[in-house]
Scaffold this motif. Structure first.
Motif, short mmCIF file in Angstrom:
data_model
loop_
_atom_site.label_atom_id
_atom_site.label_comp_id
_atom_site.label_asym_id
_atom_site.label_seq_id
_atom_site.Cartn_x
_atom_site.Cartn_y
_atom_site.Cartn_z
N PRO A 152 -22.74 20.28 -17.95
CA PRO A 152 -22.13 19.38 -17.07
C PRO A 152 -21.24 20.17 -16.04
O PRO A 152 -20.41 20.92 -16.42
N TRP A 153 -21.11 19.81 -14.83
CA TRP A 153 -20.26 20.42 -13.86
C TRP A 153 -18.74 19.83 -14.04
O TRP A 153 -18.61 18.77 -14.14
N ASN A 154 -17.97 20.84 -13.57
CA ASN A 154 -16.73 20.31 -13.35
C ASN A 154 -15.60 21.14 -12.62
O ASN A 154 -16.03 22.30 -12.06
N THR A 155 -14.48 20.61 -12.06
CA THR A 155 -13.72 21.36 -10.97
C THR A 155 -13.20 22.84 -11.80
O THR A 155 -13.01 23.83 -10.94
N ASN A 251 -20.19 22.80 -25.66
CA ASN A 251 -20.64 21.08 -25.25
C ASN A 251 -22.30 21.25 -25.43
O ASN A 251 -22.99 22.21 -24.96
N PRO A 252 -22.83 20.66 -26.47
CA PRO A 252 -24.22 20.45 -26.77
C PRO A 252 -24.93 19.86 -25.68
O PRO A 252 -26.13 20.41 -25.52
N PHE A 255 -25.87 23.30 -20.10
CA PHE A 255 -27.07 24.56 -19.92
C PHE A 255 -26.69 25.03 -18.61
O PHE A 255 -26.07 24.53 -17.71
N PHE A 256 -27.36 26.45 -18.38
CA PHE A 256 -27.18 26.88 -17.24
C PHE A 256 -28.68 27.59 -16.76
O PHE A 256 -29.16 27.98 -17.55
N ALA A 257 -28.72 27.18 -15.48
CA ALA A 257 -30.10 27.56 -14.90
C ALA A 257 -29.53 28.63 -13.57
O ALA A 257 -29.15 28.02 -12.60
N ARG A 258 -29.95 29.72 -13.73
CA ARG A 258 -29.89 30.62 -12.45
C ARG A 258 -30.96 30.55 -11.58
O ARG A 258 -32.00 31.25 -12.00
#
Length: 267
Positions: A152-155, A251-252, A255-258
């Motif tokens: 999940p994205w955050n500042t 954080n379960p 994920f990261f997708a490049r």
């Protein structure tokens, strides 16, 4: 004119080990159907050679030449070659701006995650064109941060990526570069241009830990002094961004997708 540049991520054992995990079946899938037995291939920016040696197996009895600016990377490639017992590959240290190869020497030039680190990618594409045979194939794959997903994205993560971008820009790189492939190839008079996109995904615990380690080292070790000297961040702010990467990794749901832009074209 700057003709030699360093990979912005550095050459720590952590980074080289990550590069060793790359396979041509995955990172080179977009061009693999074009490779047949007997071709001569240049892998520019070959790193520790894992993909180069995969290519060698695909084109045998053809040949593949791997070149990288870093002697450390070439040393690792030669060790891997010895371990895998592959004889139709060669490795050399050199600059992509001044390739130590003859005109019209190769059927294919492959460059994975190379051009987006360079200040003058146009000059490198001109070199690729020089060493390609008539109707030869160039295959490019580079990052484009526009399509990245770090969830999940955050500042705090957004702030970390802003710092990463500042480091790249300072050194002449461009994390948005992949979207420029088609225009640059047109500018160099390449033809039959085909573009595509794919992702390198980091979703398992081990994969997430690998990419977390990579970016934490990028910020907090390899470029900490630069970031502080340029006054982009205070030491406290930099530590906060590194902590954000740590929290993301644990954080379960993360994920990261490049995003990687790909391009194939003919001379």
């Amino acid at each position: 004119m700057k003709t030699t540049e360093q990979y912005s991520g550095g050459y720590s054992p952590l980074i080289i080990d990550q590069f060793k995990q790359r396979s041509f079946a995955k990172q080179g899938a977009f061009v693999q159907p074009y490779l047949t037995a007997g071709l001569s291939v240049l892998d520019c920016g070959c790193g520790p050679g894992s993909m180069t040696l995969d290519i060698a197996e695909l084109v045998s009895p053809g040949t593949v030449s791997g070149i990288d600016y870093s002697p450390i990377q070439i040393e690792q490639a030669l060790l891997l070659q010895q371990q895998r017992g592959i004889t139709n590959a060669s490795f050399t240290t050199g600059s992509a701006y001044q390739l130590p190869f003859d005109d019209e020497q190769f059927d294919v030039v492959f460059a994975h995650a190379v051009l987006y680190h360079l200040q003058q990618p146009e000059q490198v594409l001109a070199e690729f064109r020089r060493v390609l045979k008539p109707d030869g194939l160039v295959a490019l794959r580079d990052a484009c941060h526009t399509g990245d997903m770090m969830m999940p994205w955050n500042t705090d993560l957004a702030a970390a990526w802003d710092t990463i971008n500042k480091v790249f820009c300072h050194q002449g790189g461009n994390i948005y570069f992949g979207s420029r492939h088609k225009q640059l190839l047109l500018d160099q008079d390449f033809k039959d241009i085909a573009v595509s996109c794919s992702y390198d995904t980091f979703a398992s615990n081990a994969e997430k830990d690998s990419i977390r380690s990579y970016w934490q080292q990028f910020l907090n070790t390899d470029h900490r002094q630069l970031i502080l000297e340029q006054q982009w961040l205070t030491a406290e702010q930099l530590d906060q961004q590194c902590a954000a990467l740590e929290q993301w990794c644990t954080n379960p749901a993360s994920f990261f997708a490049r995003a990687r832009c790909e391009a194939i074209a003919r001379k």
